[in-house]
Design an enzyme around this catalytic site. Structure first.
Site, PDB file in Angstrom:
ATOM      1  N   ILE A   7      20.062  55.264  60.299  1.00 43.53           N
ATOM      2  CA  ILE A   7      21.432  55.336  60.782  1.00 43.53           C
ATOM      3  C   ILE A   7      22.108  56.601  60.251  1.00 43.53           C
ATOM      4  CG2 ILE A   7      21.614  52.826  60.925  1.00 43.53           C
ATOM      5  CD1 ILE A   7      23.470  52.981  58.449  1.00 43.53           C
ATOM      6  N   CYS A   8      23.056  57.112  61.012  1.00 46.76           N
ATOM      7  CA  CYS A   8      23.751  58.341  60.617  1.00 46.76           C
ATOM      8  C   CYS A   8      24.827  58.008  59.595  1.00 46.76           C
ATOM      9  CB  CYS A   8      24.370  59.032  61.827  1.00 46.76           C
ATOM     10  SG  CYS A   8      25.302  60.495  61.374  1.00 46.76           S
TER      11      CYS A   8
END
Lengths: 424, 184
Positions: free
Chosen positions: B118-119
């Site tokens: 995930i960013c």
């Protein structure tokens, strides 16, 4: 081609009615000729070359490189075959850097990447659409070994930020270490696109006393930088990440490829070119090796600077290397002095002007006694004032938060507690 | 921490801070860090349960504590969406934050790096850097993963990229149901 096949078929039919050995031979020749192009391509992949030759003939892939010696730029170009370079990250910058070093005839090239080639990479150089789906390292080895079979290529498809990947990374750098070198490579080039991986390369190189060069392209694709890092001698990546120094941008906030970061083949190519040029200067000992070189494409501005290591660096290996560097100072000074004397004795100085009509003389103003007095007086603060920031030489780590005292509990006990919570 | 809602802020305050600056290659110091990680995770899980906001399960997947696996879930429109959760402790930890992965969502949103990472770049990494080494895995889940799920899951569900597990089997069920209705 199709026409040829038609005539061939007609001749075959004729042959059926009247067997004729001469016409069979002619047909065989024609078939060989039709196979010609692919047969010629197979022959074009050249065999290995034992010694680099400076002979200027069309068939010599090294003639233009060896000409650097004739031009007086490089003393011994062929030495490049003794050097090994590790490239971490075979993306927009790393793959182009690898191709440049391969074409220059580098001895050994180690490639690290865990990614695969995607169509989204095609706005950059090097990889071809038919390589989509291959690992970047395998695709690179495929292309590079065709370009120059003399280069020994090693590909590592792994993630160096994991514990296991890091161990393989360290092991591969250390392998083949010979006397005089702490590792088996002469230079590590970091061509990765994120802060985490840079910190890992930094850690490895600090531990191995390995000189490396860092490169980067900004997320808006219009600026970049390269930086030389000599553990202990120059700032390490944890001492001061270059983007913070150059533009006040926190490296950690940069987007890497994958989450809407922009990229241009031009900027990537320029940065790869700067990186490999600096590497060649470092390896083949010509010109001046840049400690830091920035590239701002919007204004075509190329800032350079030097960064000294941070005595409060958070990386313990960096602090160790700094200490070693300080301790080796007398030896370095002696070596520098000996070199100066050797040069001085080689060229005897003559006064530039024989007469001194105005009695002009140059005074040494780097008197250490006076400058230290001045510094001491500058350090004194008026009464009642204190400095907010800690002194450079007496940095104290901020006290750990309260209640963080030693945990007496057993690790297994804590695990059980968490498992109990998990299962309830 | 400005820009964070009051609830998150108060919960973060209840997670014990860590003090050992040690990564997975640091031997005994890492064991000490691991104890602190466990203490913070236990405290955070307990707080969540007490507030009826339980939303993840996580446990070490190897004895060295360098790999963690579990699940996390998010409730949207009264339906619970659950995702497997995993991450490795990076070599440069804790200077470098862990890269939390939700492998089943890989390729479904662009707020994600390859492999389902995930960013965390904008909303979490600067915070982690400022609080190194005091933040641990519990903080990464609370301030990194939780806001990501809150922002992404509703979009993923509404756009049809993520289906509820009951709906995934739905076409066959629906056909069977209509079939039986016709027969009766």
């Amino acid at each position: 081609m199709e026409e040829d096949l038609h005539t061939l078929l007609r001749d075959l039919d004729a042959l059926k009615q009247l067997p004729d050995p001469a016409s069979i031979d002619r047909m065989r020749d024609r078939v060989v000729k039709m196979m010609g192009p692919s047969g010629a391509a197979a022959a074009a992949t050249r065999s290995k070359i034992k010694d680099m030759s400076a002979e200027v003939v069309d068939s010599n892939p090294y003639s233009r490189l060896m000409a650097l010696q004739r031009m007086g730029i490089v003393d011994n170009y062929e030495r490049i075959r003794d050097y090994s370079v590790a490239i971490v990250g075979v993306g927009g910058v790393g793959s182009v850097a690898a191709e440049m070093l391969t074409r220059c005839g580098i001895g050994r090239l180690l490639l690290y990447d865990y990614d695969t080639v995607e169509l989204a990479n095609m706005n950059r150089l090097f990889f071809r659409p038919d390589q989509v789906g291959m690992t970047k390292t395998d695709a690179a080895v495929q292309t590079l070994s065709e370009i120059n079979p003399d280069v020994v290529l090693e590909s590592y498809s792994l993630n160096i930020t994991t514990v296991k990947g890091f161990e393989t990374f360290l092991g591969s750098l250390e392998a083949r270490s010979s006397n005089g070198r702490s590792t088996g490579v002469d230079l590590v080039l970091s061509c990765v696109d994120n802060y985490e991986a840079r910190m890992v390369v930094n850690q490895a190189c600090n531990e191995l006393r390995q000189t490396w060069m860092e490169s980067g392209v900004s997320e808006d694709a219009v600026s970049g930088h390269i930086q030389l890092l000599v553990p202990g001698e120059t700032a390490c990546f944890a001492c001061a990440p270059p983007l913070v120094v150059a533009s006040g941008v926190d490296e950690r906030t940069l987007k890497r490829d994958g989450v809407c970061a922009a990229s241009l083949p031009t900027t990537m190519g320029v940065v790869a070119g700067l990186l490999v040029q600096n590497s060649l200067k470092y390896l083949l000992k010509f010109g001046q090796v840049s400690p830091y070189l920035g590239y701002n494409s919007l204004k075509d501005f190329f800032p350079t600077m030097e960064m000294r290591p941070n005595p409060q660096c958070s990386n313990p290996a960096c602090l160790e290397r700094q200490k070693e560097y300080m301790q080796s100072k007398p030896a370095r000074d002696a070596a520098a002095k000996a070199k100066m004397e050797a040069e001085a004795s080689a060229a005897i100085e003559y006064p530039v002007h024989m007469d001194n009509e105005w009695n002009i003389s140059v005074l040494d103003d780097s008197d250490t006694a006076t400058s230290s007095v001045q510094r001491a007086s500058a350090d004194i603060l008026p009464e009642g004032l204190v400095r907010e920031l800690p002194d450079e030489d007496s940095f104290i780590e901020p006290p750990a938060p309260a209640s963080s005292g030693a945990i007496d509990d057993d690790l297994e006990d804590l695990q059980r507690q968490l498992d109990a919570l998990n299962s309830s | 921490m400005e820009g964070w809602d009051k609830g998150t802020k108060s919960v973060v305050g209840e997670i014990p801070l860590l003090s050992t600056r040690a990564g997975p290659r640091d031997g005994d110091a890492w064991r000490q860090r691991l104890k602190e990680e466990y203490r913070a995770l236990i405290a955070y899980t307990s707080v969540n349960k007490a507030k009826d906001n339980d939303w993840f399960r996580i446990s070490a997947a190897n004895p060295e504590g360098t790999r963690w696996e579990g699940t996390c879930w998010y409730v949207h429109n009264l339906r619970r969406y659950e995702f497997p959760l995993q991450f490795d402790i990076p070599v440069a930890y804790p200077q470098v934050a862990p890269e939390i992965e939700l492998p089943t969502l890989d390729g479904k949103t662009h707020k994600m790096y390859r492999g389902g990472k995930i960013c965390l770049t904008v909303h979490f990494k600067p915070l982690w850097a400022k609080n190194c080494p005091r933040f641990g895995l519990a903080h990464a889940l609370c301030l990194g993963l939780a806001p990501w799920l809150a922002a992404e899951v509703p979009i993923l569900v509404d756009s049809g990229m993520v289906k509820h597990k009951d709906d995934e089997a739905a076409p066959a069920d629906a056909a069977a149901a209509s079939g039986s209705a016709a027969a009766s």
